[in-house]
Design a protein around this motif. Sequence first.
Motif, short mmCIF file in Angstrom:
data_model
loop_
_atom_site.label_atom_id
_atom_site.label_comp_id
_atom_site.label_asym_id
_atom_site.label_seq_id
_atom_site.Cartn_x
_atom_site.Cartn_y
_atom_site.Cartn_z
N ALA A 130 0.80 -1.23 0.00
CA ALA A 130 0.00 0.00 0.00
C ALA A 130 0.83 1.27 0.00
O ALA A 130 0.26 2.36 -0.02
N CYS A 131 2.16 1.17 0.03
CA CYS A 131 2.95 2.40 0.10
C CYS A 131 4.35 2.16 -0.43
O CYS A 131 4.76 1.04 -0.69
N GLY A 132 5.08 3.28 -0.58
CA GLY A 132 6.47 3.20 -1.00
C GLY A 132 6.71 3.77 -2.38
O GLY A 132 5.79 4.23 -3.06
N PRO A 133 7.96 3.74 -2.84
CA PRO A 133 8.30 4.30 -4.15
C PRO A 133 7.76 3.42 -5.28
O PRO A 133 7.70 2.20 -5.16
N ARG A 134 7.37 4.04 -6.34
CA ARG A 134 6.91 3.35 -7.55
C ARG A 134 7.57 3.98 -8.78
O ARG A 134 8.54 3.49 -9.29
N LEU A 135 7.00 5.11 -9.22
CA LEU A 135 7.47 5.77 -10.43
C LEU A 135 8.97 6.03 -10.39
O LEU A 135 9.68 5.81 -11.39
N THR A 136 9.47 6.52 -9.27
CA THR A 136 10.86 6.97 -9.22
C THR A 136 11.88 5.85 -9.27
O THR A 136 13.07 6.11 -9.48
N ILE A 137 11.46 4.59 -9.07
CA ILE A 137 12.39 3.46 -9.17
C ILE A 137 12.14 2.62 -10.42
O ILE A 137 12.83 1.64 -10.66
N LEU A 138 11.18 3.04 -11.23
CA LEU A 138 10.73 2.22 -12.36
C LEU A 138 11.61 2.42 -13.59
O LEU A 138 11.94 3.54 -13.95
N GLU A 139 11.97 1.30 -14.22
CA GLU A 139 12.77 1.34 -15.45
C GLU A 139 11.94 1.05 -16.68
O GLU A 139 12.18 1.60 -17.75
N SER A 140 10.99 0.15 -16.54
CA SER A 140 10.10 -0.20 -17.64
C SER A 140 8.90 -0.94 -17.07
O SER A 140 8.88 -1.29 -15.89
N LEU A 141 7.91 -1.16 -17.89
CA LEU A 141 6.71 -1.88 -17.49
C LEU A 141 6.71 -3.28 -18.09
O LEU A 141 7.37 -3.52 -19.10
N PRO A 142 5.95 -4.23 -17.53
CA PRO A 142 5.07 -4.04 -16.37
C PRO A 142 5.87 -3.84 -15.08
O PRO A 142 7.05 -4.15 -15.00
N TYR A 143 5.16 -3.32 -14.08
CA TYR A 143 5.78 -2.94 -12.81
C TYR A 143 6.09 -4.19 -11.99
O TYR A 143 5.26 -4.69 -11.24
N ASP A 144 7.27 -4.73 -12.17
CA ASP A 144 7.77 -5.87 -11.42
C ASP A 144 9.18 -5.55 -10.94
O ASP A 144 9.88 -4.73 -11.53
N ARG A 145 9.60 -6.23 -9.89
CA ARG A 145 10.86 -5.89 -9.24
C ARG A 145 12.05 -5.89 -10.20
O ARG A 145 12.93 -5.02 -10.12
N GLU A 146 12.08 -6.84 -11.13
CA GLU A 146 13.23 -6.93 -12.03
C GLU A 146 13.32 -5.76 -13.00
O GLU A 146 14.31 -5.60 -13.70
N ARG A 147 12.27 -4.93 -13.05
CA ARG A 147 12.30 -3.74 -13.89
C ARG A 147 12.30 -2.46 -13.05
O ARG A 147 11.83 -1.42 -13.47
N THR A 148 12.82 -2.56 -11.84
CA THR A 148 12.99 -1.41 -10.96
C THR A 148 14.42 -1.36 -10.44
O THR A 148 15.19 -2.32 -10.60
N SER A 149 14.77 -0.26 -9.81
CA SER A 149 16.11 -0.15 -9.24
C SER A 149 16.29 -1.01 -7.99
O SER A 149 17.38 -1.06 -7.42
N MET A 150 15.22 -1.73 -7.57
CA MET A 150 15.34 -2.68 -6.45
C MET A 150 15.88 -4.03 -6.91
O MET A 150 16.14 -4.91 -6.08
N LYS A 151 16.06 -4.21 -8.20
CA LYS A 151 16.50 -5.52 -8.70
C LYS A 151 17.89 -5.91 -8.20
O LYS A 151 18.23 -7.09 -8.15
N LYS A 152 18.68 -4.92 -7.80
CA LYS A 152 20.03 -5.25 -7.33
C LYS A 152 20.05 -5.63 -5.85
O LYS A 152 21.12 -5.85 -5.29
N PHE A 153 18.87 -5.70 -5.23
CA PHE A 153 18.77 -6.10 -3.83
C PHE A 153 17.95 -7.39 -3.73
O PHE A 153 16.73 -7.33 -3.58
N PRO A 154 18.59 -8.53 -3.83
CA PRO A 154 17.84 -9.81 -3.75
C PRO A 154 17.13 -9.93 -2.40
O PRO A 154 17.69 -9.60 -1.35
N MET A 155 15.90 -10.39 -2.44
CA MET A 155 15.13 -10.53 -1.20
C MET A 155 15.68 -11.66 -0.35
O MET A 155 16.05 -12.72 -0.87
#
Length: 762
Positions: A130-155
């Motif tokens: 329900a919260c947190g960054p979206r647009l500002t970390i997004l590289e391409s769509l669809p909106y999934d982790r591997e297409r955001t700047s969070m991809k370099k942080f494995p869960m």
Amino acid sequence: MQGSVFNIYGVVQGVGFRPFVHRIACKYHIAGQVINKGSYVEVIAQGAETDLQKFKTALKEDAPERASIKSIEEFPYTGADFDTFSIEVSERDSSVIFIPPDIATCRDCRQELYDPDDRRYLHSFINCTACGPRLTILESLPYDRERTSMKKFPMCPECSAEYNRITSRRYDAQPVCCNDCGPQLYILNSTYRNGEAIRRVREVIMQGKIVAIKGIGGFHLACDGRNPAAAARLRELKHRPVKPFAVMMRDLETVRRECVLTPEAEAWLDGCEKPILLLDKRADSTLPEVLAPFNPTLGVMLPYAPLQMLLFDYPDQTNMTDVLVMTSGNVAGAPICRSEEDAIQEIGSFCDCILSHDRDIRLRADDSVMALFENAPCMIRRSRGFAPLPITLAQSAGEGVLAVGGELKNAFCIARGNMAYLAPHIGDMEDVRSQAALRESIALFSRMLESKVQLVVCDLHPGYHTSAMAGELDLPLVKVQHHYAHILSCMAENNWFDKVIGVAMDGTGYGLDGTIWGGEILLTDTRTFDRVGFIAPFPLPGGDAAAREGWRAATGIFLRYMPDRAAEYTHQLELCSEAEFKLVSAMVKNRINTVECTSAGRLFDAVSALLNIARKSTFEGDAAIRLQFAAEAYEKAHRSDIYCSQLDWSNSNGECMPADRLFVYLAEKFMLEKDANACAYIFHRELAELIVRRCQAVRAQSGVNTCALSGGSFQNRLLLKLCVELLRKNNFNVLTHKMVPANDGGISLGQALYGINYSHKE
């Protein structure tokens, strides 16, 4: 068993809507499925009639806090029966694409942030579905982790389990992380990391120093808002003598103590977008004047990211302030700094240390700025939290129309299908860094929207950098007059596509006749316009210099409309020195570096100089804003509801609105009575009277009864209020801006609408 299909439109992606639907389906014994279609969510629901009715009611009334349902379409379901309810893999609607905006930290995450027993205790990057960054970390769509700047942080295993568990608050939350697997905080050129970095920054701020802080969409420059010396030093370093600073306050209690807070303002201030909101300062406010000199209002926001919350409240020994200056981390005219390299190079000399982190910002998003008018939003800068939520248009833009926006307060727009996507605020295009940011952002948006732009729209002005950039794209190009685009923007936002009387009160825009327009009445439809009214033209000696120095415009008006007494009046009013008067007189007489204009913005500057409120402006709108405050001070102290017009406008039925008469009247009244506040109010009221009289004349000739108000001068809430009240009193239907700025930050929406209709016309 009965069945229905629900198509749910609005902000229903990236806010935990599908898990919510799954939970209420289980609660009411509903079988079926929910699918994210991109532009909407589709729900197939089967169950007993009473259960279906409860389910439908819950869809509307119990939706997640961050969701915003615009409409629900219901159809009978006639397909195969379902045994259970499931969340299916997202599908893409090829006509519409949803790009999620950034969302402020929710209450649940804030509670976990300060819970010592929670594994995300004091985690600077806590977030959920329900919260947190979206647009500002997004590289391409669809909106999934591997297409955001969070991809370099494995869960880590625990975060991964939450991400994949449908009953979890973090189900499918792309930025999900914890202290073990998420980004790291650090102070540049030091050994301070994570919690120690926060403690150190708190100490530095309370020592009266300045810190650059990397946030969601860029860097802020921060200092103790209760320390006048720190704020004054930041002003000096940033070369910002009087332009108000935005402040971040710890909580609503602090806001109530310092500002006037209505229930409507509180709802926006503490909502999921958390914009900067302009609030009146309380008479007993204890905040230093240096935060907003000559200004009875303050731009206030609440912490919207966990790091900001931790700066205010952290378990250490520092006695922390409850008010922080949080101004954009940039050089004047440049876009907000996004990377550490930008921060070091551009604002490193403004601060004593830089607090950064290793989650990359893919797209800049400055803080949104909003005021309230008639208890409704009046957007000033549309950015974080709001962009790029689309605006629905009546006609399709096909594969894509790119509107590059204005030269000032730039925010471009891409229209695709029947949606117009307004990008976040970028800035003024005179700076080459802003131009580079515009090019980069257009490329990123085009990729995310899968837009094959077929037409580019830009401003008519031949000297704009945006016009030059549009010409470089090797695509069909159409140019649209500046104030016509303003009116189209207001029409598009209000979903109004019939003819209107457009009232464009603005700074400057290139006119069809080669002069500078800015105070215009335009009889407008979506394909063309007729100029049916304008402020009496006057010279601007010095060109661009006159936009900064209102005394030039004032002197130019005297020279044009009362040349025999111009020297006498400018001397008595101390508008300029004798040498300056001689110089300006020669410029006007010989038409040297002097342009003709009908600009409302420059008229405001001229009156502000005339009344000795502000002879010059230190930032765009400075003199006009001070004039507004003087007028509002008079209105507050007097019964303005019984105001009667001071001038007889009965013979002013031509296209030219004789504001020159008003100017001369004010000059003579001020020289006699020396009451600047009264004259400031009379100016606002009489200008509104002039505008309404011209609209009445146009209505009588055209039969058009709807007025659309746009342009930067309508950020002046007093002028807006007076015009709206007088127009309604005379039975006009009035359209105003709400979620799209009336200033140049919203002009690209109007450009896009023109481009769509131009394509259809062709």
